[in-house]
Write an enzyme that holds these catalytic residues in place. Structure first.
Site, PDB file in Angstrom:
ATOM      1  CB  THR A   1      35.296 -13.764  33.570  1.00  0.00           C
ATOM      2  OG1 THR A   1      35.274 -13.173  32.263  1.00  0.00           O
ATOM      3  CG2 THR A   1      34.985 -12.672  34.588  1.00  0.00           C
TER       4      THR A   1
ATOM      5  NE  ARG B   1      27.695 -12.312  30.846  1.00  0.00           N
ATOM      6  CZ  ARG B   1      27.692 -11.843  29.585  1.00  0.00           C
ATOM      7  NH1 ARG B   1      27.001 -10.771  29.262  1.00  0.00           N
ATOM      8  NH2 ARG B   1      28.391 -12.441  28.644  1.00  0.00           N
TER       9      ARG B   1
ATOM     10  CG  ASP C   1      32.419 -20.051  26.436  1.00  0.00           C
ATOM     11  OD1 ASP C   1      33.481 -19.431  26.603  1.00  0.00           O
ATOM     12  OD2 ASP C   1      32.029 -20.436  25.315  1.00  0.00           O
TER      13      ASP C   1
HETATM   14  P1  ITT Z   1      36.233 -15.028  29.541  1.00  0.00           P
HETATM   15  O1  ITT Z   1      36.350 -16.271  28.700  1.00  0.00           O
HETATM   16  O2  ITT Z   1      37.497 -14.648  30.223  1.00  0.00           O
HETATM   17  O3  ITT Z   1      35.059 -15.058  30.473  1.00  0.00           O
HETATM   18  P2  ITT Z   1      35.718 -13.750  26.975  1.00  0.00           P
HETATM   19  O4  ITT Z   1      35.466 -12.326  26.578  1.00  0.00           O
HETATM   20  O5  ITT Z   1      36.840 -14.486  26.307  1.00  0.00           O
HETATM   21  O6  ITT Z   1      35.906 -13.777  28.570  1.00  0.00           O
HETATM   22  P3  ITT Z   1      33.863 -15.706  25.906  1.00  0.00           P
HETATM   23  O7  ITT Z   1      34.953 -16.686  25.636  1.00  0.00           O
HETATM   24  O8  ITT Z   1      32.623 -16.190  26.598  1.00  0.00           O
HETATM   25  O9  ITT Z   1      34.358 -14.489  26.815  1.00  0.00           O
HETATM   26  O10 ITT Z   1      33.508 -15.012  24.533  1.00  0.00           O
HETATM   27  C1  ITT Z   1      32.334 -14.381  24.413  1.00  0.00           C
HETATM   28  C2  ITT Z   1      32.265 -13.575  23.134  1.00  0.00           C
HETATM   29  O11 ITT Z   1      30.917 -13.172  23.007  1.00  0.00           O
HETATM   30  C3  ITT Z   1      33.084 -12.303  23.143  1.00  0.00           C
HETATM   31  O12 ITT Z   1      33.425 -11.963  21.822  1.00  0.00           O
HETATM   32  C4  ITT Z   1      32.118 -11.259  23.649  1.00  0.00           C
HETATM   33  O13 ITT Z   1      32.396  -9.980  23.175  1.00  0.00           O
HETATM   34  C5  ITT Z   1      30.786 -11.773  23.140  1.00  0.00           C
HETATM   35  N1  ITT Z   1      29.758 -11.537  24.148  1.00  0.00           N
HETATM   36  C6  ITT Z   1      29.632 -12.183  25.333  1.00  0.00           C
HETATM   37  N2  ITT Z   1      28.600 -11.696  26.023  1.00  0.00           N
HETATM   38  C7  ITT Z   1      28.073 -10.707  25.262  1.00  0.00           C
HETATM   39  C8  ITT Z   1      27.014  -9.815  25.447  1.00  0.00           C
HETATM   40  O14 ITT Z   1      26.304  -9.798  26.566  1.00  0.00           O
HETATM   41  N3  ITT Z   1      26.741  -8.951  24.469  1.00  0.00           N
HETATM   42  C9  ITT Z   1      27.458  -8.937  23.336  1.00  0.00           C
HETATM   43  N4  ITT Z   1      28.495  -9.737  23.093  1.00  0.00           N
HETATM   44  C10 ITT Z   1      28.805 -10.623  24.043  1.00  0.00           C
END
Ligand code: ITT
Length: 198
Positions: free
Chosen positions: A8, A178, A69
């Site tokens: 990540t 998560r 994701d």
């Molecule tokens: P990686 O792909 O590198 O892991 P990323 O931030 O791009 O990191 P994602 O593609 O999974 O992650 O996108 C997830 C989106 O959802 C991103 O906009 C986050 O801010 C949001 N998100 C993920 N987990 C969250 C949480 O626990 N609470 C609030 N928003 C979350």
């Protein structure tokens, strides 16, 4: 196995997962592999993107690793932003702009049910395994709280009156998408029958 590589580039995810796994494993990141490229996320599903990220690093380094994701799925919007959660308001991936657009698109509707969905894809001894975690809740009418990240200020989990950004991080990690997915991963690893001495 005492080390796990977490694929990540999101430091908030690392911080949460570290707390959830406590001292059970040493969590290593992409920096530990000296890897700083952007990993493509071109699937149109959440599991597809988790698998794509884990596969990319597994193919490159031939090491056990996992990626996740996450998407926010809102009933009134037929499951949007879903796989587009990170870039809902554009490629700049700005959390405030994403939240403002979501609040705007909900048009003050009273139908505010939503869920966060996390899919973890784990490569272990060349086999792929997936784990899903879901938390149901609703989208608040305005942002509250300073904790967490992403959409946390507008997500109120069922059973609480506070947003994820207002709740203690321990509570969030216990009930979150998560937290649930990581606990499934940990249960799987603790029952895994190792064939190698890692
Ligand atoms: P990686 O792909 O590198 O892991 P990323 O931030 O791009 O990191 P994602 O593609 O999974 O992650 O996108 C997830 C989106 O959802 C991103 O906009 C986050 O801010 C949001 N998100 C993920 N987990 C969250 C949480 O626990 N609470 C609030 N928003 C979350």
């Amino acid at each position: 196995m005492s080390e796990l590589i977490f694929v990540t580039s999101n430091p908030h995810k690392v911080e949460e997962v570290k707390k959830i796994i406590a001292n059970q494993y040493v969590l290593k990141g992409l920096k530990d592999l000296n890897f700083s490229e952007e990993i493509p996320e071109t699937s149109n599903t959440i599991p597809g993107n988790a698998v794509q990220k884990a596969t990319f690093i597994h193919d490159r380094f031939r090491q056990n690793c996992f990626a996740e994701d996450t998407g926010l799925e809102v009933d009134f919007l037929n499951g949007a932003p879903g796989v587009d959660t990170a870039m809902y308001a554009g490629p700049q991936r700005n959390a405030n702009e994403n939240m403002e657009l979501l609040l705007h698109n909900l048009k003050n509707s009273d139908r505010r049910e939503a869920q966060f969905r996390t899919v973890i894809a784990l490569y272990l001894e060349n086999q792929l395994h997936c784990f899903e975690g879901i938390v149901k809740g609703k989208i608040a009418k305005k942002k509250t709280g300073n904790g967490g990240f992403g959409y946390d200020p507008i997500f109120i989990p069922n059973g609480y009156n506070l947003s994820f950004a207002e709740l203690d991080s321990e509570i969030k990690n216990k009930i979150s998408h998560r937290g649930r997915a990581v606990n499934k991963l940990l249960a799987f690893l603790s029952n895994y029958n190792w064939t190698k001495n890692n």
